[in-house]
Design a protein around this motif. Sequence first.
Motif, PDB file in Angstrom:
ATOM      1  N   ARG A 152       0.819  -0.983  -0.328  1.00  0.00           N
ATOM      2  CA  ARG A 152       0.436  -0.134   0.014  1.00  0.00           C
ATOM      3  C   ARG A 152       0.981   1.279   0.259  1.00  0.00           C
ATOM      4  O   ARG A 152       0.477   1.908  -0.432  1.00  0.00           O
ATOM      5  N   SER A 153       2.014   1.426   0.848  1.00  0.00           N
ATOM      6  CA  SER A 153       2.811   2.420   0.766  1.00  0.00           C
ATOM      7  C   SER A 153       3.610   2.411  -0.336  1.00  0.00           C
ATOM      8  O   SER A 153       3.341   3.923  -1.155  1.00  0.00           O
ATOM      9  N   GLN A 191       3.104   5.795  -2.939  1.00  0.00           N
ATOM     10  CA  GLN A 191       4.204   6.606  -3.864  1.00  0.00           C
ATOM     11  C   GLN A 191       3.673   6.941  -5.330  1.00  0.00           C
ATOM     12  O   GLN A 191       4.584   7.475  -5.458  1.00  0.00           O
ATOM     13  N   LEU A 192       3.108   5.754  -5.982  1.00  0.00           N
ATOM     14  CA  LEU A 192       3.740   5.532  -7.148  1.00  0.00           C
ATOM     15  C   LEU A 192       2.669   6.327  -7.223  1.00  0.00           C
ATOM     16  O   LEU A 192       3.094   7.426  -8.602  1.00  0.00           O
ATOM     17  N   LEU A 193       1.761   6.866  -6.395  1.00  0.00           N
ATOM     18  CA  LEU A 193       0.011   7.543  -7.106  1.00  0.00           C
ATOM     19  C   LEU A 193       0.623   8.599  -7.127  1.00  0.00           C
ATOM     20  O   LEU A 193       0.208   9.508  -8.174  1.00  0.00           O
ATOM     21  N   LEU A 194       1.419   9.292  -6.014  1.00  0.00           N
ATOM     22  CA  LEU A 194       1.696  10.359  -5.714  1.00  0.00           C
ATOM     23  C   LEU A 194       3.140  10.890  -6.624  1.00  0.00           C
ATOM     24  O   LEU A 194       3.267  11.465  -7.447  1.00  0.00           O
ATOM     25  N   THR A 224       6.472  12.726  -1.956  1.00  0.00           N
ATOM     26  CA  THR A 224       6.095  11.246  -2.350  1.00  0.00           C
ATOM     27  C   THR A 224       6.846  10.797  -1.608  1.00  0.00           C
ATOM     28  O   THR A 224       6.176   9.010  -0.757  1.00  0.00           O
ATOM     29  N   PHE A 225       8.144  10.297  -1.300  1.00  0.00           N
ATOM     30  CA  PHE A 225       8.875   9.372   0.191  1.00  0.00           C
ATOM     31  C   PHE A 225       8.911   9.888   1.286  1.00  0.00           C
ATOM     32  O   PHE A 225       9.324   9.184   1.908  1.00  0.00           O
ATOM     33  N   PHE A 255      10.016   9.383 -15.515  1.00  0.00           N
ATOM     34  CA  PHE A 255       8.812   8.655 -15.624  1.00  0.00           C
ATOM     35  C   PHE A 255       9.273   7.030 -15.051  1.00  0.00           C
ATOM     36  O   PHE A 255       8.641   6.747 -13.265  1.00  0.00           O
ATOM     37  N   TRP A 256       9.353   6.307 -15.839  1.00  0.00           N
ATOM     38  CA  TRP A 256       9.549   4.701 -15.731  1.00  0.00           C
ATOM     39  C   TRP A 256      11.206   4.845 -14.543  1.00  0.00           C
ATOM     40  O   TRP A 256      11.071   3.203 -14.178  1.00  0.00           O
ATOM     41  N   ILE A 257      11.793   5.209 -15.043  1.00  0.00           N
ATOM     42  CA  ILE A 257      13.200   4.649 -14.517  1.00  0.00           C
ATOM     43  C   ILE A 257      12.962   5.413 -13.269  1.00  0.00           C
ATOM     44  O   ILE A 257      14.018   5.226 -12.436  1.00  0.00           O
ATOM     45  N   PHE A 258      12.885   6.750 -12.883  1.00  0.00           N
ATOM     46  CA  PHE A 258      13.235   7.626 -12.285  1.00  0.00           C
ATOM     47  C   PHE A 258      12.488   7.248 -10.412  1.00  0.00           C
ATOM     48  O   PHE A 258      12.760   6.791  -9.452  1.00  0.00           O
ATOM     49  N   PHE A 259      11.428   5.928 -10.626  1.00  0.00           N
ATOM     50  CA  PHE A 259      10.819   6.352  -9.859  1.00  0.00           C
ATOM     51  C   PHE A 259      11.642   4.656  -9.008  1.00  0.00           C
ATOM     52  O   PHE A 259      11.730   4.977  -7.729  1.00  0.00           O
ATOM     53  N   PRO A 260      11.656   3.916  -8.946  1.00  0.00           N
ATOM     54  CA  PRO A 260      12.311   2.764  -8.809  1.00  0.00           C
ATOM     55  C   PRO A 260      13.926   3.842  -8.226  1.00  0.00           C
ATOM     56  O   PRO A 260      14.399   3.196  -6.671  1.00  0.00           O
ATOM     57  N   ILE A 261      14.533   4.161  -9.420  1.00  0.00           N
ATOM     58  CA  ILE A 261      15.886   4.504  -8.280  1.00  0.00           C
ATOM     59  C   ILE A 261      15.971   5.577  -7.231  1.00  0.00           C
ATOM     60  O   ILE A 261      15.886   5.488  -6.197  1.00  0.00           O
ATOM     61  N   MET A 262      14.455   6.649  -7.464  1.00  0.00           N
ATOM     62  CA  MET A 262      13.502   7.598  -6.503  1.00  0.00           C
ATOM     63  C   MET A 262      13.643   7.509  -4.862  1.00  0.00           C
ATOM     64  O   MET A 262      13.807   7.164  -3.820  1.00  0.00           O
ATOM     65  N   LYS A 263      13.191   5.897  -5.023  1.00  0.00           N
ATOM     66  CA  LYS A 263      12.426   4.584  -3.999  1.00  0.00           C
ATOM     67  C   LYS A 263      14.003   4.074  -3.824  1.00  0.00           C
ATOM     68  O   LYS A 263      14.250   3.943  -2.358  1.00  0.00           O
ATOM     69  N   PHE A 264      14.471   3.616  -4.556  1.00  0.00           N
ATOM     70  CA  PHE A 264      15.756   3.205  -3.741  1.00  0.00           C
ATOM     71  C   PHE A 264      16.767   4.288  -3.035  1.00  0.00           C
ATOM     72  O   PHE A 264      17.561   3.964  -2.137  1.00  0.00           O
ATOM     73  N   ILE A 265      16.633   5.412  -3.408  1.00  0.00           N
ATOM     74  CA  ILE A 265      17.227   6.876  -2.679  1.00  0.00           C
ATOM     75  C   ILE A 265      16.676   7.052  -1.521  1.00  0.00           C
ATOM     76  O   ILE A 265      17.935   7.375  -0.818  1.00  0.00           O
ATOM     77  N   PHE A 266      15.985   6.901  -1.316  1.00  0.00           N
ATOM     78  CA  PHE A 266      15.179   7.709  -0.581  1.00  0.00           C
ATOM     79  C   PHE A 266      14.759   5.895   0.699  1.00  0.00           C
ATOM     80  O   PHE A 266      15.071   6.543   2.039  1.00  0.00           O
ATOM     81  N   ARG A 267      14.882   5.052   0.451  1.00  0.00           N
ATOM     82  CA  ARG A 267      14.353   4.001   1.092  1.00  0.00           C
ATOM     83  C   ARG A 267      15.799   4.126   1.872  1.00  0.00           C
ATOM     84  O   ARG A 267      15.674   3.491   2.569  1.00  0.00           O
ATOM     85  N   SER A 268      17.067   3.840   1.128  1.00  0.00           N
ATOM     86  CA  SER A 268      18.079   3.434   1.884  1.00  0.00           C
ATOM     87  C   SER A 268      18.325   3.787   2.746  1.00  0.00           C
ATOM     88  O   SER A 268      18.578   3.591   3.885  1.00  0.00           O
TER      89      SER A 268
END
Length: 197
Positions: free
Chosen positions: A5-6, A10-13, A103-104, A169-182
């Motif tokens: 859900r999180s 994030q994807l919607l935002l 978003t994150f 859009f499709w490349i940056f979402f996983p990258i940002m998720k990684f950058i901010f999650r780590s």
Amino acid sequence: MNKQRSTLRQLLLFFVISNGVTVLQLALMPLLKHIFSLTALVQMPLQLFSLGQRPDGVRIFLIDYAGGMVSEGGGGGAAYFLAVEITLLTAQILNFFLQRRITFRSQVSALKAALWYFAAWLLISSAAAVLNSLYKPHIYRLLIQHLGKSGGTLAGDMAVMLINCVISFWIFFPIMKFIFRSDSNENNIKKKRTQND
């Protein structure tokens, strides 16, 4: 909130903010391109880092902006390059801070995240530039044939910018998720260590 859900939230935002930034790009790029086309920069070719040739024998450059107006078969020269890069840089800076904060909801160091983001942006921009040299001339030629010089050029500007936005859009979402999650994981580990002490 569970992890799926999180991620969906994030994807919607991310989608909403990215589309807002895309609207900004669609307005800013043609405006800057017009302003720079009024200068001698439009006749100055900017073709750097040869990557080989297309099947039709035309050389491919990492940065490929042949001199001359796009509406007349040219590549827009340094004027087009500056319009695209200023637009992308403005959009990416705005996107970075909005995505980080909204978003994150990241508490990660802005400098550390920005360095990762900048590295990713350079790689993605380089790949997009190579792809751009493959489809840009065809898109403009087709649209100018069907919509005339001014309408086709404007539609070409929009089409090229939209393609760049979709790729980003499709490349940056996983990258940002990684950058901010780590870093948020590092913060959680530090909190747990503090609580255990």
